[in-house]
Write an enzyme that holds these catalytic residues in place. Structure first.
Site, PDB file in Angstrom:
ATOM      1  N   SER A 145       0.856  -1.195   0.000  1.00 49.14           N
ATOM      2  CA  SER A 145       0.000   0.000   0.000  1.00 49.14           C
ATOM      3  C   SER A 145       0.886   1.237   0.000  1.00 49.14           C
ATOM      4  CB  SER A 145      -0.867   0.008   1.261  1.00 49.14           C
ATOM      5  OG  SER A 145      -1.510   1.258   1.402  1.00 49.14           O
ATOM      6  N   TYR A 158      -1.576  -0.805  10.431  1.00 52.27           N
ATOM      7  CA  TYR A 158      -1.814  -1.429   9.117  1.00 52.27           C
ATOM      8  C   TYR A 158      -0.687  -1.003   8.163  1.00 52.27           C
ATOM      9  CZ  TYR A 158      -3.794  -1.385   4.360  1.00 52.27           C
ATOM     10  OH  TYR A 158      -3.992  -1.506   3.005  1.00 52.27           O
TER      11      TYR A 158
HETATM   12  P1  NAP Z   1     -11.919  -5.559  -0.930  1.00 52.32           P
HETATM   13  O1  NAP Z   1     -12.462  -4.956  -2.176  1.00 52.32           O
HETATM   14  O2  NAP Z   1     -12.624  -5.278   0.344  1.00 52.32           O
HETATM   15  O3  NAP Z   1     -11.813  -7.135  -1.156  1.00 52.32           O
HETATM   16  C1  NAP Z   1     -11.333  -7.936  -0.164  1.00 52.32           C
HETATM   17  C2  NAP Z   1     -11.340  -9.385  -0.645  1.00 52.32           C
HETATM   18  O4  NAP Z   1     -10.605 -10.138   0.296  1.00 52.32           O
HETATM   19  C3  NAP Z   1     -12.704 -10.015  -0.726  1.00 52.32           C
HETATM   20  O5  NAP Z   1     -12.703 -10.907  -1.819  1.00 52.32           O
HETATM   21  C4  NAP Z   1     -12.832 -10.778   0.609  1.00 52.32           C
HETATM   22  O6  NAP Z   1     -13.768 -11.832   0.442  1.00 52.32           O
HETATM   23  C5  NAP Z   1     -11.384 -11.228   0.783  1.00 52.32           C
HETATM   24  N1  NAP Z   1     -10.880 -11.415   2.141  1.00 52.32           N
HETATM   25  C6  NAP Z   1     -10.989 -10.570   3.186  1.00 52.32           C
HETATM   26  N2  NAP Z   1     -10.336 -11.076   4.256  1.00 52.32           N
HETATM   27  C7  NAP Z   1      -9.798 -12.258   3.864  1.00 52.32           C
HETATM   28  C8  NAP Z   1      -9.028 -13.247   4.524  1.00 52.32           C
HETATM   29  N3  NAP Z   1      -8.671 -13.132   5.811  1.00 52.32           N
HETATM   30  N4  NAP Z   1      -8.645 -14.338   3.816  1.00 52.32           N
HETATM   31  C9  NAP Z   1      -8.999 -14.479   2.542  1.00 52.32           C
HETATM   32  N5  NAP Z   1      -9.732 -13.578   1.863  1.00 52.32           N
HETATM   33  C10 NAP Z   1     -10.136 -12.476   2.520  1.00 52.32           C
HETATM   34  O7  NAP Z   1     -10.388  -5.105  -0.675  1.00 52.32           O
HETATM   35  P2  NAP Z   1      -9.333  -4.374  -1.638  1.00 52.32           P
HETATM   36  O8  NAP Z   1      -9.442  -2.914  -1.441  1.00 52.32           O
HETATM   37  O9  NAP Z   1      -9.395  -4.937  -3.010  1.00 52.32           O
HETATM   38  O10 NAP Z   1      -7.968  -4.782  -0.936  1.00 52.32           O
HETATM   39  C11 NAP Z   1      -7.113  -5.784  -1.462  1.00 52.32           C
HETATM   40  C12 NAP Z   1      -5.671  -5.490  -1.065  1.00 52.32           C
HETATM   41  O11 NAP Z   1      -5.299  -4.201  -1.545  1.00 52.32           O
HETATM   42  C13 NAP Z   1      -5.384  -5.490   0.438  1.00 52.32           C
HETATM   43  O12 NAP Z   1      -4.121  -6.088   0.655  1.00 52.32           O
HETATM   44  C14 NAP Z   1      -5.298  -4.015   0.781  1.00 52.32           C
HETATM   45  O13 NAP Z   1      -4.486  -3.769   1.909  1.00 52.32           O
HETATM   46  C15 NAP Z   1      -4.672  -3.489  -0.495  1.00 52.32           C
HETATM   47  N6  NAP Z   1      -4.842  -2.050  -0.686  1.00 52.32           N
HETATM   48  C16 NAP Z   1      -6.087  -1.523  -0.915  1.00 52.32           C
HETATM   49  C17 NAP Z   1      -6.214  -0.170  -1.102  1.00 52.32           C
HETATM   50  C18 NAP Z   1      -7.541   0.493  -1.362  1.00 52.32           C
HETATM   51  O14 NAP Z   1      -7.602   1.743  -1.346  1.00 52.32           O
HETATM   52  N7  NAP Z   1      -8.610  -0.255  -1.638  1.00 52.32           N
HETATM   53  C19 NAP Z   1      -5.082   0.664  -1.049  1.00 52.32           C
HETATM   54  C20 NAP Z   1      -3.855   0.097  -0.819  1.00 52.32           C
HETATM   55  C21 NAP Z   1      -3.735  -1.271  -0.639  1.00 52.32           C
HETATM   56  P3  NAP Z   1     -14.472 -12.596   1.704  1.00 52.32           P
HETATM   57  O15 NAP Z   1     -15.234 -11.560   2.460  1.00 52.32           O
HETATM   58  O16 NAP Z   1     -15.334 -13.652   1.063  1.00 52.32           O
HETATM   59  O17 NAP Z   1     -13.339 -13.177   2.483  1.00 52.32           O
END
Ligand code: NAP
Length: 253
Positions: A145, A158
């Protein structure tokens, strides 16, 4: 999307936490470029829905329930992949948790443990299970991130776990060379479910957009494109690196 190539024909890719958001877009991108993709998350119905969506796009896909901090489910994810496809070429470690907005010194020990366990340790343990099946020329991508570089107050610990992934990328790149490349993507802010508490607030959203040079939030497709590049042979001389995909938000020189 119409112009994408087929860089992953014959490759087998595991993407964790891939039933929505960034992980789903990464699985979709790798699949559209020819990979057989193994998607997973905690909930069976989410896995089933995502499998159907990817199949509808003509993608070869296997869905497995895997909470990344569950040892049995991690092992099952690797076993099912190898049973069906015989090998592993790409692993994208994308799962993360952000359970609290407390400051670091106010965080409960259980929260500190959970952050370490899901955001860092589970990635290592999954790779331990996968290592015997990784092919020559394989590739690992961690999803860190922008918060890794300057942990924001509301999600400081985090951010620190995401900083740890930058070090893990360097250390494992050395350890897994020359057969496996290990790289990392550091996304800026993307309006997903995970970031809803930030990006759904108009004032906060605007403030973040203003911190970028490109005057917008990121998209899940932006993150998928960068991940696909690092995972592909187009990046065959790149290992141990982190690509910041944050619209020019301040990260480092
Ligand atoms: P998201 O849209 O909320 O999706 C999260 C996904 O992870 C869902 O498919 C969820 O499905 C699954 N999940 C959650 N906890 C889990 C666990 N313990 N084990 C396995 N699967 C799990 O999240 P996102 O924003 O795409 O984030 C993905 C990654 O990008 C993360 O590493 C986050 O830190 C990083 N990131 C995001 C942002 C942002 O602004 N969105 C910025 C920087 C970095 P279920 O509920 O079915 O488990």
């Amino acid at each position: 999307m119409e112009k994408i190539g087929k860089r992953f024909q014959g490759k087998v890719a595991i993407v964790t936490a891939s039933t929505q958001g960034i992980g789903f877009s990464i699985a979709e991108r790798l699949g559209l470029e020819g990979a057989s993709v193994v998607i997973s998350s905690r909930k069976q119905n989410n896995v089933d829905e995502a499998v159907e969506k990817l199949k509808a796009r003509g993608i070869e896909v296997l869905g497995v329930v895997c909470h990344v901090s569950n040892a049995q489910q991690r092992k099952n994810l690797i076993d099912k992949t190898v049973q069906k496809y015989g090998k592993i070429d790409l692993i994208v470690s994308n799962a993360a948790a952000n359970p609290s907005v407390d400051t670091i010194l106010e965080s409960k020990e259980s929260v500190l443990d959970k952050l370490w366990e899901i955001n860092v340790k589970a990635s290592i343990l999954l790779l331990k299970d996968a290592a015997p099946h990784l092919q020559k020329g394989s590739s690992v991508v961690f999803i860190s991130s922008i918060s890794a570089y300057q942990p924001p107050a509301s999600m400081a610990m985090y951010g620190v776990t995401k900083t740890a992934l930058l070090g893990l990328t360097k250390a494992l790149a050395a350890e897994m060379a020359p057969n496996t490349r290990v790289n990392c993507v550091a996304p800026g802010f993307v309006p997903t479910h995970f970031a809803e508490f930030i990006t759904s607030n108009d004032a906060v959203r605007k403030a973040i957009e203003e911190q970028t040079l490109l005057n917008r939030l990121g998209t899940t497709e932006d993150m998928a494109a960068a991940t696909a590049f690092l995972a592909s042979d187009d990046a065959s001389y790149i290992t141990g690196e982190t690509l910041v995909v944050a619209g020019g938000m301040p990260s480092r020189l």
